[in-house]
Design an enzyme around this catalytic site. Structure first.
Site, mmCIF file in Angstrom:
data_model
loop_
_atom_site.group_PDB
_atom_site.id
_atom_site.type_symbol
_atom_site.label_atom_id
_atom_site.label_comp_id
_atom_site.label_asym_id
_atom_site.label_seq_id
_atom_site.Cartn_x
_atom_site.Cartn_y
_atom_site.Cartn_z
ATOM 1 N N LYS B 66 -9.879 10.925 2.544
ATOM 2 C CA LYS B 66 -9.882 11.733 1.319
ATOM 3 C C LYS B 66 -10.577 13.062 1.588
ATOM 4 O O LYS B 66 -11.530 13.124 2.375
ATOM 5 C CB LYS B 66 -10.596 10.952 0.209
ATOM 6 C CG LYS B 66 -10.484 11.556 -1.183
ATOM 7 C CD LYS B 66 -11.149 10.636 -2.226
ATOM 8 C CE LYS B 66 -11.109 11.221 -3.631
ATOM 9 N NZ LYS B 66 -11.724 10.325 -4.639
ATOM 10 N N SER B 142 -9.053 9.423 -8.763
ATOM 11 C CA SER B 142 -8.854 10.662 -8.053
ATOM 12 C C SER B 142 -8.380 10.489 -6.603
ATOM 13 O O SER B 142 -7.894 11.441 -5.998
ATOM 14 C CB SER B 142 -10.168 11.446 -8.035
ATOM 15 O OG SER B 142 -11.145 10.750 -7.284
ATOM 16 N N SER B 166 -11.912 5.627 -9.169
ATOM 17 C CA SER B 166 -11.072 6.518 -8.358
ATOM 18 C C SER B 166 -10.448 5.897 -7.120
ATOM 19 O O SER B 166 -9.588 6.507 -6.496
ATOM 20 C CB SER B 166 -11.873 7.757 -7.945
ATOM 21 O OG SER B 166 -11.904 8.674 -8.997
#
Lengths: 95, 473, 478
Positions: B66, B142, B166
């Site tokens: 990420k 997210s 997330s």
């Protein structure tokens, strides 16, 4: 509690965010909406409850006073938008 | 070969048998990314020539990362304009651990909501990621890039971060496994902070075994993180036991009320029935302060974020706007650099901490956080775990909720309490809606009991076929 | 005085640990800009702080030396404000649960002790340094993250002199602990002041001014004196004071109003989520308490008691820890019961020599036994005069020779034997008959004149005391 435009402006200054008139208008409404939802917390009696700022029951996390290598200057300044010699450069403070 | 379709443990087995090499895996994966990422857009800066980290090992499996986890020598920008071009001169501890375990990581990063602010990956300065199961839908967020990459076979496995759901919510939306570890189990050093007291890095994988393997790699005490737990890490693969007989599971009644999509509800109930037939014991329980989790979260998380994001000011790195004087430089840089949701959260958090409002908002939220934690403590005295839906709906359409932040916040209603209580939770695929969108089952357990999550999730997975389903791309 | 000044001081103190508060970067002073920085003290995204054990220990030590109560539960908070010397745009500090509270420091003024309350001693991190140029500012983060203590006094100080004395006593006390250089020039000790005036005897406080930018203890005193004068003038002319922050301009010797950055209420303090709290148990406090040496006040009182010194002398001798150690070695060795000469020699000639060499008396390279030998040669055995003694002392510092050697080499020894002195005395009596007559008619001054003549004739080497005795005997017997 609700939040008016003036408060949003003050808060934006504290957070160093510039808002255009339209943005301020929209954000104020959204924040008011969100805060109205958040206000449901006020029904709870929290008088005797201890606040939780750390979820883990750990304390006294310490390291030894032993030196470690600092960054080489090229790495320190590698991402700098403006630099001069060994220094970071910022615009002058104008209040 | 289509090596990219395989799980990490399958690939490790092949490497061991000398049937393939790390190089072949990377080359296959690269082809796959080139082939389908145009549609999914799980990766950012994908045109970058440095797909694979140079220190990759011959036997390693590449991990997709990420964009908020620092990688030395590779841009880490949190998908925010304000961090454009930021190249951290250090690796996050999880990255160091991946390297020292003999694995590698991809130099291009996974898309995300800017600074992890969001539940749909629409708040990225690079544009949205698309759900591999329906390109018109969001992948969740997210960590939507990480989840979509794994679902689309553009990643073997991936790391995400979870502050209020997330990892788990996008895992649910994309039909993959996602684990949020106990707060403090995985080092936060090098994870660009959203809300320091809630953030945890965790794996997104194709199956439960891979999640256990990746957890073995990234977990453990880190002297560079003062909130890291200093207890030994068990071998999580030993918890992969196909047996749940006698395990006591609580079903919180507050999670099965209005707001839960009936189709999702039905799928979750079927999953519960499956586990019942496998021998787990279920009982309805109550988490009475559940309805306060979202408001508490949006005060604590935004308050911490407002302070954590103050450092993005154009002085040392990232964007700097042209301006007259210092204050103007701060304001112009931050106005230009932050997206709408970031601004909203920074303002909300600044407000919650400001003079005259602190007691009514921030302090009160910390107190209700105590109540939420106590709810869980109470249940885990008698139960091994809790099962809930991961999200109240399946993936929604891109653009559906962008103009209604509150509606967006409510999509994390089932995941947020876990972060507030600091406990671990996993989302595993448990079915599909009529429209063919995946649904996730969330399992929660007490502090440091990831093994219980693995056991339940593994048993469910071994007795179902959902994790084997692949989207058509 | 019509008005009474009410003064509180806020001292920021660098602790002299090897590394910074939250990272392993060196705290050394004076190196190349931005050469002692890392992702943590630069506040780079993703970096996390871990606190330095030694900083906590030193902080507890200071708190105890200032008689503070060390709190069992203490934690860090974030103080949020934007400034380019603050890389995270928040300072890790302490707000509602500081390390320690409610202490005091006794200061000595004209032989009397006055107790100044200490509100709190708390831990925080320092900011970086800005160098302002015409259109830009240069930023150096070497100082960022250096461990700081903030020591806040109660508004118990009532004059610039008391403020000066408080700072001197504080510095001396902390230097005894070996935890800080306390060097204002290097910025390792900094002081801000709050001052307000009220009608003498009034209970309510006046409007407070915050004073900053004082670079020496004298600067603090001068700034406060100036501010008392300024505020008195405003009040006397019927004007109103406003609560503001003023900067001391040492060149112009005046304070100038400054625009404030962010009001105190805008700091948005909240618990630092990256740092778990500290639980400081009693045994830990007791353990650190054991490491605290005898402090200046106690040492001073003991010197008065054990060595019969005056308060003035004792206070001067204990000002520094090393100096006090040196002085006590000398005091112990001096064979006379009256120790006053030792104090005189250390506070006088020795301190002057140290001053001219910008070092401490203990660092001149003179051993206590050597100094005592010299003092005894002068004061007891009267082998040399006081004046010669000072010459010998300087020579001792320069050459590391003993006093006796220098005296022999330079034949500085006084003439004390009556044989050689008597002939000179006879000569002087012959040449000054008028003075002899004056003495006999009762003019005591004449004796001193005659002694002076003998001294002159012996080129100052005659022992004046012996000469005086012999002269008196000779005149009275005649």
């Amino acid at each position: 509690m609700s939040i008016d435009k003036k408060t949003v402006e003050d808060v934006a200054h504290l957070a160093r965010i510039e808002l255009e008139a339209k943005e301020l208008e929209k954000l104020s409404k959204q924040l008011e909406h969100i805060l109205a939802f958040i206000d449901k917390l006020s029904v709870l009696d929290t008088g005797n409850i201890a606040p939780t700022s750390h979820i883990l029951p750990i304390s006294n996390v310490l390291r030894k006073d032993e030196p470690r290598k600092s960054l080489p200057i090229e790495k320190t300044l590698m991402n700098a938008p403006d630099k001069q010699g060994n220094f970071f450069v910022v615009p002058k403070v104008i209040e | 070969m289509e090596l990219y379709k395989l799980t990490a443990h399958e690939l490790l087995e092949k490497i061991k048998k000398k049937e393939t090499t790390s190089e072949q895996i990377v080359s296959d994966l690269t082809k796959r990314i080139k082939g389908v990422d145009v549609k999914v857009q799980a990766y950012v800066r994908a045109s970058s020539s440095t797909l694979l980290a140079p220190d990759s090992k011959p036997n390693g499996i590449p991990v997709s990362i990420k964009d908020n986890i620092c990688t030395d020598g590779y841009n880490t920008e949190c998908c925010s304009k304000i961090l454009q071009g930021f190249n951290p001169p250090y690796n996050a501890t999880v990255i160091s651990k991946i390297i020292s375990s003999g694995n590698s990581f991809l130099g291009i990063k996974c898309n995300m909501d800017e600074f992890a602010f969001g539940s749909s990956t629409e708040n990225s300065c690079f544009g949205p990621t698309h759900n591999p199961w329906d390109l018109n839908c969001v992948p969740g967020g997210s960590s939507g890039g990480s989840a979509a990459a794994v679902a689309a076979d553009e990643a073997i496995w991936a790391l995400g971060s979870d502050t209020g759901g997330s990892i788990r919510q996008p895992a649910s939306f994309c039909g993959v496994v996602g684990l949020k570890p106990t707060y403090g189990r995985v080092s936060r050093f090098g994870l660009i902070a959203f809300a320091s007291s809630l953030d945890q890095i965790g794996p997104l994988t194709k199956d439960v075994e891979d999640a256990a393997l990746l957890m073995n790699t990234i977990s453990g005490y880190d002297p560079q993180d003062s909130t890291s737990i200093n207890t030994p890490v068990p071998d999580y693969t030993k918890a992969l036991i196909n047996d749940v007989k006698g395990i006591k599971v609580g079903i919180p009644k507050e999670y099965f009320v209005e707001g839960l999509d009936p189709e999702v509800k039905k799928i979750i109930e079927e999953a519960i029935n499956k586990l019942k037939t496998l021998g787990a014991q279920f009982k309805e329980v109550s988490l009475p302060h559940s309805e306060y989790a979202v408001p508490v979260y949006y005060i604590i998380a935004t308050a911490e974020a407002s302070s954590n994001l103050a450092r993005f000011d154009g002085v040392q790195y990232g964007l700097r706007a042209k301006a007259e004087g210092l204050v103007d430089m701060y304001k112009k840089t931050r106005s230009l650099g932050f997206g709408d949701e970031a601004k909203r959260r920074i303002l909300l958090g600044t407000f919650a901490l400001s003079h005259g409002y602190y007691d009514a908002y921030y302090l009160r939220a910390l107190k209700v956080r105590t109540l939420i934690k106590q709810d869980f403590d109470h249940i885990f005295k008698d139960f091994d775990c809790i099962i809930t839906p991961t999200a109240p709906t399946s993936a929604f359409k891109i653009g559906e909720k962008v103009d209604d932040p509150l509606k967006m916040y409510l999509s994390d209603i089932y995941t947020i309490s876990v972060n507030l209580a600091g406990i671990p939770a996993i989302s595993v695929p448990c079915g599909f809606t009529k429209e063919g969108l995946p649904v996730g089952l969330q399992i929660l357990s007490k502090h440091l009991n990831e093994e219980m999550l693995f056991r339940l999730a593994y048993t469910y997975e071994q007795n179902t076929e959902w994790h084997k389903m692949k989207p058509k791309l | 005085m019509k008005y009474e000044a009410v003064i509180g001081l806020e001292v920021h103190l660098h602790l002299n640990t090897k590394t910074k508060a939250f990272c392993g970067c060196s705290t050394e002073f004076g190196n190349a800009p931005n050469s002692q920085v890392c992702p943590v003290c630069l506040g780079f995204p993703g970096s996390l702080p871990v606190y330095n054990q030694t900083v906590l220990d030193y902080a507890i030590k200071v708190a105890l030396a200032l008689n503070c109560k060390v709190q069992e539960y203490t934690k860090f908070d974030r103080k949020n404000y934007f400034y380019p010397d603050l890389p995270k745009n928040y300072q890790v500090s302490q707000y509602d649960l500081p390390l320690s509270i409610r202490g005091f420091l006794d200061i000595e003024l004209g032989g009397k002790f006055k107790r100044i309350g200490i509100t709190r001693v708390h831990m925080e991190e320092d900011a970086g340094k800005l160098i302002h140029q015409e259109d830009i500012s240069l930023v150096d983060f070497n100082r960022t993250g250096i461990p700081l203590l903030e020591i806040v006094s109660e508004p118990d100080i009532n004059s610039p002199e008391e403020a000066y004395e408080y700072l001197a006593t504080l510095k001396s006390t902390i230097q005894y602990l070996d935890v800080s250089d306390c060097d204002m020039e290097k910025g390792s000790l900094r002081c801000d002041a709050n001052i307000s005036l009220r009608l003498a005897g009034a209970k309510t406080l006046g409007v407070k001014t915050e004073l900053k930018n004082m670079n020496s203890f004298k600067g603090v005193k001068d700034a406060l004196s100036y501010e008392i004068k300024r505020q008195t003038e405003v009040l006397d002319s019927g004007g109103k004071l406003t609560q503001d922050t003023r900067l001391w301009d040492a060149k112009a010797q005046e304070t100038v109003a400054m625009r404030t950055k962010e009001g105190a209420k805008d700091y948005r303090y909240f618990p630092e989520p990256d740092l778990p709290p500290f639980i400081i148990k009693e045994d830990k406090v007791a353990e650190i308490k054991k490491t605290i040496p005898e402090l200046p006040k106690e040492k001073m009182q003991r010197f008065i008691k054990d060595y019969g010194l005056s308060e003035y002398d004792a206070k001067a001798l204990v000002a520094s820890k090393k100096g006090a150690l040196f002085a006590e070695e000398c005091l112990k060795r001096f064979s006379d019961k009256n120790k006053k000469p030792v104090a005189n020699w250390i506070i006088g000639p020795l301190a002057a020599l140290a001053g001219s060499r910008a070092c401490e008396t203990s660092e001149l390279g003179i051993f206590p036994e050597s100094l005592v030998e010299l003092i005894e040669l002068v004061e007891k055995k009267q082998i040399i005069s006081n004046l010669s003694g000072k010459v010998v002392l300087e020579e001792m510092v320069n050459t590391a020779k003993t006093a006796q050697t220098i005296i022999t080499e330079k034949s500085l020894a006084q003439i004390s034997d009556s044989g050689s002195l008597n002939s000179v005395i006879e000569e002087v009596i012959r040449e000054n008959t008028k003075s002899v007559t004056d003495f006999k008619s009762g003019k005591a001054n004449a004796l001193m004149f005659l002694v002076g003549q003998v001294m002159r004739k012996s080129s100052g080497k005659a022992n004046p005391k012996v000469v005086q005795e012999l002269m008196r005997e000779r005149l009275e017997s005649a």
